[in-house]
Write a protein that holds these residues in place. Structure first.
Motif, mmCIF file in Angstrom:
data_model
loop_
_atom_site.group_PDB
_atom_site.id
_atom_site.type_symbol
_atom_site.label_atom_id
_atom_site.label_comp_id
_atom_site.label_asym_id
_atom_site.label_seq_id
_atom_site.Cartn_x
_atom_site.Cartn_y
_atom_site.Cartn_z
ATOM 1 N N ILE A 178 5.522 64.488 83.956
ATOM 2 C CA ILE A 178 4.759 65.547 84.611
ATOM 3 C C ILE A 178 5.707 66.237 85.577
ATOM 4 C CG2 ILE A 178 2.828 66.050 86.143
ATOM 5 C CD1 ILE A 178 1.488 63.526 84.909
ATOM 6 N N ILE A 179 5.945 67.492 85.329
ATOM 7 C CA ILE A 179 6.962 68.190 86.101
ATOM 8 C C ILE A 179 6.386 68.846 87.347
ATOM 9 C CG2 ILE A 179 8.760 69.935 85.984
ATOM 10 C CD1 ILE A 179 8.505 69.816 82.966
ATOM 11 N N GLU A 180 5.136 69.238 87.233
ATOM 12 C CA GLU A 180 4.588 70.031 88.330
ATOM 13 C C GLU A 180 3.076 69.881 88.293
ATOM 14 O OE1 GLU A 180 5.704 74.486 88.867
ATOM 15 O OE2 GLU A 180 3.834 74.418 87.743
ATOM 16 N N THR A 181 2.458 69.871 89.439
ATOM 17 C CA THR A 181 1.005 69.790 89.484
ATOM 18 C C THR A 181 0.489 70.880 90.407
ATOM 19 O OG1 THR A 181 1.160 67.420 89.202
ATOM 20 C CG2 THR A 181 -0.942 68.264 89.956
ATOM 21 N N ILE A 182 -0.408 71.684 89.901
ATOM 22 C CA ILE A 182 -0.965 72.753 90.730
ATOM 23 C C ILE A 182 -2.473 72.557 90.816
ATOM 24 C CG2 ILE A 182 -1.435 75.237 90.793
ATOM 25 C CD1 ILE A 182 1.384 75.617 89.669
ATOM 26 N N GLU A 183 -2.965 72.611 92.037
ATOM 27 C CA GLU A 183 -4.396 72.391 92.246
ATOM 28 C C GLU A 183 -5.096 73.729 92.488
ATOM 29 O OE1 GLU A 183 -5.744 69.412 92.195
ATOM 30 O OE2 GLU A 183 -3.990 68.081 92.310
ATOM 31 N N THR A 184 -6.221 73.936 91.859
ATOM 32 C CA THR A 184 -7.079 75.049 92.243
ATOM 33 C C THR A 184 -8.440 74.442 92.557
ATOM 34 O OG1 THR A 184 -8.021 75.491 90.075
ATOM 35 C CG2 THR A 184 -5.895 76.492 90.537
ATOM 36 N N ILE A 220 9.439 65.226 74.396
ATOM 37 C CA ILE A 220 10.415 65.530 73.354
ATOM 38 C C ILE A 220 9.661 65.938 72.099
ATOM 39 C CG2 ILE A 220 12.323 64.608 71.992
ATOM 40 C CD1 ILE A 220 12.931 64.845 74.980
ATOM 41 N N GLY A 221 9.959 67.114 71.611
ATOM 42 C CA GLY A 221 9.248 67.626 70.449
ATOM 43 C C GLY A 221 10.099 67.553 69.197
ATOM 44 N N ALA A 222 9.820 68.460 68.274
ATOM 45 C CA ALA A 222 10.591 68.512 67.043
ATOM 46 C C ALA A 222 12.046 68.756 67.397
ATOM 47 C CB ALA A 222 10.061 69.637 66.155
ATOM 48 N N ASP A 223 12.956 68.320 66.522
ATOM 49 C CA ASP A 223 14.394 68.516 66.741
ATOM 50 C C ASP A 223 14.862 67.950 68.073
ATOM 51 O OD1 ASP A 223 14.090 69.882 64.434
ATOM 52 O OD2 ASP A 223 14.406 71.874 65.307
ATOM 53 N N ARG A 224 14.089 66.996 68.593
ATOM 54 C CA ARG A 224 14.473 66.347 69.850
ATOM 55 C C ARG A 224 14.671 67.327 70.991
ATOM 56 N NH1 ARG A 224 16.094 61.053 68.763
ATOM 57 N NH2 ARG A 224 16.289 60.655 66.541
ATOM 58 N N GLU A 225 13.985 68.417 70.923
ATOM 59 C CA GLU A 225 14.098 69.369 72.023
ATOM 60 C C GLU A 225 12.916 69.198 72.967
ATOM 61 O OE1 GLU A 225 14.319 73.067 70.066
ATOM 62 O OE2 GLU A 225 16.453 72.868 69.666
ATOM 63 N N LYS A 226 13.177 69.530 74.207
ATOM 64 C CA LYS A 226 12.133 69.376 75.209
ATOM 65 C C LYS A 226 11.071 70.471 75.029
ATOM 66 C CE LYS A 226 13.062 67.813 79.584
ATOM 67 N NZ LYS A 226 13.526 68.000 80.956
ATOM 68 N N VAL A 227 9.835 70.066 75.090
ATOM 69 C CA VAL A 227 8.741 71.017 74.973
ATOM 70 C C VAL A 227 7.958 70.992 76.282
ATOM 71 C CG1 VAL A 227 6.620 71.569 73.716
ATOM 72 C CG2 VAL A 227 8.562 70.575 72.499
ATOM 73 N N ILE A 228 7.539 72.160 76.699
ATOM 74 C CA ILE A 228 6.739 72.251 77.923
ATOM 75 C C ILE A 228 5.271 72.471 77.539
ATOM 76 C CG2 ILE A 228 6.309 73.626 80.008
ATOM 77 C CD1 ILE A 228 8.928 72.173 80.157
ATOM 78 N N ALA A 229 4.383 71.810 78.227
ATOM 79 C CA ALA A 229 2.965 72.016 77.942
ATOM 80 C C ALA A 229 2.181 72.008 79.244
ATOM 81 C CB ALA A 229 2.458 70.921 77.014
ATOM 82 N N TYR A 230 1.003 72.557 79.177
ATOM 83 C CA TYR A 230 0.144 72.602 80.361
ATOM 84 C C TYR A 230 -1.171 71.917 80.057
ATOM 85 C CZ TYR A 230 3.473 76.046 81.957
ATOM 86 O OH TYR A 230 4.634 76.678 82.328
ATOM 87 N N LEU A 231 -1.582 71.070 80.965
ATOM 88 C CA LEU A 231 -2.849 70.373 80.796
ATOM 89 C C LEU A 231 -3.749 70.726 81.978
ATOM 90 C CD1 LEU A 231 -4.570 68.370 79.212
ATOM 91 C CD2 LEU A 231 -3.476 66.521 80.471
ATOM 92 N N TYR A 232 -4.874 71.331 81.653
ATOM 93 C CA TYR A 232 -5.828 71.718 82.694
ATOM 94 C C TYR A 232 -6.936 70.679 82.746
ATOM 95 C CZ TYR A 232 -3.713 76.375 82.669
ATOM 96 O OH TYR A 232 -2.842 77.425 82.769
ATOM 97 N N LEU A 233 -7.083 70.067 83.907
ATOM 98 C CA LEU A 233 -8.090 69.013 84.037
ATOM 99 C C LEU A 233 -9.172 69.472 85.015
ATOM 100 C CD1 LEU A 233 -5.395 66.258 84.481
ATOM 101 C CD2 LEU A 233 -6.858 66.494 82.469
#
Lengths: 1057, 189
Positions: free
Chosen positions: A813-819, A830-843
């Protein structure tokens, strides 16, 4: 153990290990027979064998030590592109090293953040922000920051390396004379002036931050660093008493700073005053043994200024006013006082010298004359030599800055700086090489010649406005060098209609992919003023064929000269039609009005064209009035019939699709890129400044001046979709996209029923200057294709391409933003081709865990770089999140900066690209599975447009989804011919879960009948098609309830918090 | 490790295998970087999930270092071989530092609980003693010593070790078992 037995022991030992422990004795009895040595050796090994021993790699044992001391660099160590030469020192602000830039082959200084600051994320962010701001400063007296980089999560600065002595060192050895002290103070003030102009406050001006080069040039270090360092140092209370660094700083702090109050530029004025005092008197007026005493002195002690010459005492006194409002209010004032004083002093000196030469020659003798002349020489020639040298250094340093700005695509800034630098370095090689990248040659011709030319830069100022236009010459103008960039060009000649053009010499580049653009050449035919009505543009005759994505025809037509409205028809314009009784005059209503296929008289038809009060007017008006203040906004909520009647009233007509497209883009189109009226759009461009898309509503028709089309029309992209002249089937074409859409909609034509009206549809008009113009005929409806569902066997074959290795996710988890409503986590894995993938999870907040989760794939505006992924989530999905479901969105590699493919990808490349995308997405689902706050058994899919298209493959391949909703999807018939393993049509029938397709009835990007329904037909059950009254992208008020109901139905209702 | 690596490691490895010693000097910093990265990963993981996948990391490092298309087994094996002995050297040096830190200063006056903790902590391998024992092992069986370097210091899997040494995984497994037993015996004497 004997060496000669080794192999034998090994053999027996390993064999014995294979045997159950209890049976080993018997085995050894047998195999070792009478060789006791051998047996002994084997037994020792068997007893010593522990499976786990050495199984955890060594690095783990010393990891803490390694990590603790990663930043003791030594000569020869490499950090990024730099090789350490030596340590320059460590201090409160972290370690500083002298290093060599291996790429540019020059010495630079590297400065690390103090460790405590880099573990504090917010401190680091602040550091970066400030450093970035400071990096933008360019001034001979400011130490240039070349780059901000990162090594193992620790940020460091790459700065100009300056040879010289710090002022604090210098002061240890000597007291400075008045002239030297003034020179130094002036240069510091000059640096501060530049910084303050850019709103950057230094906050830590002190002698150890000032470097004096052997040639007396002053450089101020550490702009933009102080605030953060103070805050971190002052936060940790212990260091307040311990740290020598803060001790050295405290004595230069202003009263407001020592109190921890907010500070502004005036704090720097104070600190400079302290420095000046110290330079002249040899001591700091406030320094005491402890910080507490020092602070007390700053707050209460009045320094003694008696020893200073009165004008100087006055200046220092004004810098050291404890009340900030009594101090110099800005650095400019101080700077000019200091300069004035210096000039006075040198004038006096000259006068005195002059006296020496003229009046008192006899008394002083020959030697004195030579001496006096020498002094004069130093003051004049030597002085100018010094300044020249100083400027030369500045210029050399700034060549690199020009390079950097060029790399960042800031061509206006790069060009402007390059011109400055060129004054001192006219033949600098790298500058000569750079010029072609940051400049263009402008050629402007008009028929007739003699028009005045003005240019206005597309370079938004801080307040959002644009610079004034500048006069650059008269036509004909040949090869005038200008900065590369986008401009508005104005041509004005007495007696002729003014012409405005948007020009751009930019090379839109996506990574290394360059698109060649010709040198800017404008040639315009000037039309007599009386022939071009106000607010219209002249478009010359010629052949035209349509180039946009959705081609209603491939025909080339011959267009005659025509005039086109530069603006959409406004409310005020339309009001005139009403006032003139337009709704009641039969002569304006020439177009047959159809109702259920039958023509009805216009009197009857206009009964339906009523405003909210029941009077004839656009639907959204009241009492035949448009909403207050909206005079200059485009008229909307009118049918095509009304637009046609209005056209008749004005003696004009609705544009044919050919005329419209020619006016809007003049045949400019590049497959795979977004070609907008103003040219190719790129990531760096901000469509927000060029067109009205994705906003809350319409804007004034003359807004977005730089979004101008090749013929000077505004808002052809966005604001409102515009009615065309041409019909298609029972409908009428519209084009341009509206405020409620995404920018790529500019490339599509849709159609609406002629009696349709909407707050997103308006129009503009043309006036034909020639009888001979083609292209007004109805367009043929597109044929409805029929697809065949692919077989299960084929599908099984295709999906073998989508198998992937479950390598470790290495998720973080790189960053957490609260609203208020949700927590947004930015994660990487790590995604396909061993490359880093960024994703966002809204909870969502306050809902019980584990949460249902929706995987969202956005529309093409995100991969095209118009909009960010988070923006797209926060645009469409707040109703989903707020009703208690988590939303997960994955940024594919690069995403916003990933270049769209220049050549349309259809073959193996398409498959590779698709497999990679799909794998990145599926790895994201793998990640969700690892979270215990997510209920992976309640995973839904929602894809919008491009995202829905891709989703058709994803949901067929990935079986963890419980339900899927595809919004605004569709395929063009030629897509069905693409490679099988990446082909949406092939995969669509193989998603087994419940599926919902949401389609706008008037979707202009993917027509319902021809591009969506045939696809829906081959999808397997269970499936549902919901048709909504909208265009391509349903607005939130339509989208949200449908989606939430669907999720309730398929994932189950969310438990209340 | 930064994404941009200016020296072409494939080239360096080739030069090194062609006998140019200086090429090694260019490789050492890369290995240092790699170790630092692994250590970071280790600590981060230790906090998160208690597992360490150094193998994957080394692989990843290699793949990052070498342009993927140009992976040649020969070079890959060389890379592992080099990094293994370098990593051993470096890690043992670090262990010495750690040793010093522990011995010096507060170590003597540890409260009881902490002293206990330090002792149990020692079920970690004594890297200095291991280093010494490994030298002895190399005299008996060079291949086994090499395997320990690759497995333990470089974190390679059985299969990868086999690949790097051009021997079969079965052989690696047997040698590895033997070496573990032998070293364990040496260290517990």
């Amino acid at each position: 153990m004997k060496r000669e037995n080794w192999q034998k022991v090994k053999q027996i030992f390993n064999d014995a290990l294979e045997i159950e422990p209890l049976k080993r004795k018997a085995f050894l009895d047998k195999i070792c027979a009478n060789d006791n040595d051998l047996r002994h050796d084997v037994e020792i090994l068997l007893n010593s064998f522990e499976h786990d021993f050495l199984e955890n790699p060594a690095v783990g044992q010393v990891a803490d030590v390694i990590v603790e001391q990663p930043f003791n660099f030594h000569k020869g160590d490499k950090i990024g592109d730099y090789e350490i030469l030596k340590a320059l020192g460590t201090g409160g602000q972290g370690a500083v090293y002298l290093a060599q830039d291996l790429q540019l082959n020059r010495n630079i200084a590297i400065k690390f953040l103090p460790a405590e600051a880099s573990t504090d994320k917010s401190a680091e962010k602040r550091f970066r922000r400030e450093a970035q701001a400071a990096a933008a400063l360019s001034h001979p007296n400011i130490c240039a920051i070349h780059k901000i980089e990162e090594e193992e999560n620790r940020a460091y600065l790459v700065m100009q390396y300056i040879e010289g002595e710090t002022l604090s060192n210098k002061l240890k050895c000597e007291k400075l004379d008045l002239k030297t002290a003034l020179d130094i103070a002036i240069q510091i003030a000059d640096a501060l002036n530049e910084a303050h102009t850019h709103n950057i406050i230094h906050r830590d001006i002190k002698p150890s931050n000032i470097i004096i080069s052997p040639n007396k040039k002053v450089t101020v270090l550490d702009f933009g660093l102080a605030k953060q360092v103070f805050e971190t140092t002052l936060d940790t209370k212990t260091s307040l008493t311990k740290s020598g660094a803060i001790m050295g700083t405290a004595a230069y702090m202003s009263p407001e700073q020592s109190r921890g109050k907010t500070t502004d530029g005036r704090t720097d004025i104070w600190s400079l005053g302290v420095c000046l005092y110290e330079m002249l008197s040899g001591k700091n007026p406030f320094l005491h043994e402890s910080i507490a005493e020092t602070f007390a002195a700053i707050l209460s002690f009045e320094p003694d200024l008696k020893g200073f010459p009165p004008p100087l005492a006055k200046i220092i006194s004004r810098t050291l006013q404890k009340n900030v409002d009594k101090r110099y209010q800005n650095i400019k004032e101080l700077l000019s006082d200091l300069r004035e004083l210096r000039d006075e002093l040198s004038f006096e000196a000259q006068l005195q010298n002059h006296d020496l030469i003229s009046g008192k020659t006899t008394a002083f003798g020959w030697k004195q004359i030579v001496l006096a002349v020498a002094i004069l020489f130093i003051l004049t020639v030597g002085g100018s030599f010094y300044w020249q040298n100083h400027n030369l250094n500045w210029a050399q340093e700034n060549v690199k800055k020009v390079v950097q700005l060029t790399k960042e695509d800031k061509t206006f800034e790069a060009y402007d700086l390059a011109l400055q630098v060129k004054k001192y370095l006219p033949n600098d090689e790298s500058l000569v090489k750079l010029m072609p990248l940051i400049s263009d040659n402008l050629t402007v011709k008009t028929e007739p010649a003699g028009a005045k030319i003005y240019l206005k830069r597309f370079q938004p100022l801080a307040d959002g406005k644009f610079p004034e236009r500048e006069y650059i010459g008269q036509t004909p103008l040949v090869n005038l060098q200008i900065a590369r960039g986008q401009y508005l060009l104005y041509l004005e000649k007495e007696g002729f209609a003014p012409v405005t053009r948007s020009i751009s010499g930019r090379l839109p580049s996506y990574t290394s992919d360059l698109i060649w653009m010709p040198p800017i050449e404008v040639s315009a035919k000037l039309i007599e003023a009386e022939k071009v009505p106000d607010k219209m543009s002249f478009v010359p005759s010629g052949e035209y064929h349509l180039v946009s994505y959705s081609l209603p025809t491939e025909k080339t037509v011959q267009l005659g000269d025509f005039l086109v409205d530069r603006f959409e028809v406004s409310n005020a314009d339309f009001k005139e039609f009403i006032t003139a009784g337009g709704y009641h005059k039969k002569e304006f209503w020439q177009v047959p009005i159809l109702k259920d296929g039958k023509e009805i008289p216009f009197e009857k038809a206009v009964e339906n064209f009523k405003d909210r009060t029941g009077l004839n007017a656009p639907r959204s008006w009241m009492n035949q009035n448009f909403p207050e203040g909206k005079d200059n906004f485009p008229v909307t909520d009118i049918t095509w019939y009304e637009a046609s009647a209005y056209a008749k009233f004005r003696g004009k007509s609705l544009p044919t699709i050919f005329q419209w497209e020619k006016s809007a883009r003049d045949g400019k189109f590049d497959e795979g890129y977004n070609t907008m009226p103003w040219g190719l759009s790129r990531d760096a461009d901000s469509p927000d400044l060029l067109a009205n898309f994705g906003s809350d509503g319409t804007t004034a028709v003359d807004n977005f001046q730089f979004g101008m089309s090749p013929y000077g029309c505004l808002n052809m992209a966005g604001n409102v979709s515009e009615w065309m002249f041409n019909t298609r089937g029972k409908n009428v074409l519209v084009g341009g996209g509206s405020w409620g859409e995404r920018p790529y909609l500019f490339g599509y034509f849709g159609d609406f029923p002629p009696d349709f009206s909407s707050n997103k549809v308006g129009f503009r008009l043309v006036k034909n200057l020639s009888d001979k113009t083609d292209g007004s005929e109805p367009m043929l409806p597109v044929e409805i294709p029929e697809y065949k569902a692919s077989s299960e066997t084929d599908f099984k074959k295709w999906i073998t391409h989508y198998v992937y290795d479950k390598i470790p996710l290495d998720a973080q988890i790189i960053e957490t933003i609260e609203t208020d409503s949700w927590t947004r986590e930015k994660v990487s894995y790590i995604g396909a081709d061993r490359e880093k993938v960024i994703a966002y999870l809204y909870l969502p907040k306050n809902f019980p865990r584990p949460l249902q989760v929706v995987h969202w794939i956005p529309a093409a505006d995100v991969p095209l770089g118009f909009s960010s992924l988070t923006h797209s989530v926060e645009d469409f999905l707040p109703p989903v999140i707020k009703s208690g479901r988590a939303v997960f969105a994955i940024a594919l590699k690069g995403y916003s900066d990933r270049p769209p493919k220049r050549n349309d990808v259809k073959g193996v490349e398409l498959r590779k690209e698709t497999v990679k995308d799909i794998t990145d997405w599926r790895r994201g689902i793998d990640y969700l599975e690892t979270r215990n706050d997510i209920d992976i058994k309640s995973l839904g899919f929602i894809g919008l447009s491009w995202g829905g298209d891709k989703g058709l493959i994803l949901t067929a391949v990935e079986n963890r989804y419980v339900s899927a909703a595809y919004v605004g999807i569709g395929v063009r018939s030629e897509w069905a011919k693409w490679i099988a393993e990446g082909n949406i049509v092939n995969f669509a029938p193989h998603t087994k879960i419940p599926k919902l397709v949401v389609k706008g009835r008037y979707d202009e990007a993917h027509q319902l009948k021809t591009e969506a329904e045939p696809l829906f037909k081959i999808m397997s059950e269970p499936k549902r098609l919901t048709i909504v009254e909208s265009g391509h992208v349903p607005p939130p008020e339509i989208f949200a309830p449908i989606i939430n109901n669907w999720l309730d139905e398929t994932l189950g209702k969310v438990k209340n918090p | 490790m930064s994404d941009k690596l200016s020296p072409d490691i494939t080239q360096l490895l080739q030069e090194w295998s062609d006998g140019r010693r200086e090429a090694l000097d260019a490789i050492v910093p890369l290995v240092y970087d790699e170790l630092r990265r692994q250590a970071h990963h280790y600590l981060r993981r230790e906090r998160q999930e208690h597992t360490l996948q150094t193998t994957a990391l080394v692989n990843e490092a290699y793949l990052k270092l070498v342009e993927q298309k140009r992976v040649v087994w020969q070079n890959r094996a060389h890379f592992f071989a080099i990094s293994a002995s370098l990593m051993r050297r470096i890690l043992v040096d670090y262990a010495k530092t750690k040793h010093r830190v522990k011995r010096g200063g507060e170590a003597e006056n540890l409260p009881l609980e902490e002293a206990f903790y330090v002792v149990t902590d020692e079920n970690n391998v004594d890297l200095l003693a291991l280093d010494k024992a490994l030298n002895e092992l190399a005299e008996m069986d060079e291949q086994q010593a090499k395997i320990v370097e690759l497995r333990y210091f470089s974190g390679l899997s059985i299969e990868e070790t086999a690949e790097a040494l051009h021997i079969s995984p079965a052989t690696v497994k047997r040698d590895w078992q033997m070496a573990k037993a032998w070293l364990h015996h040496q260290l517990s004497r």
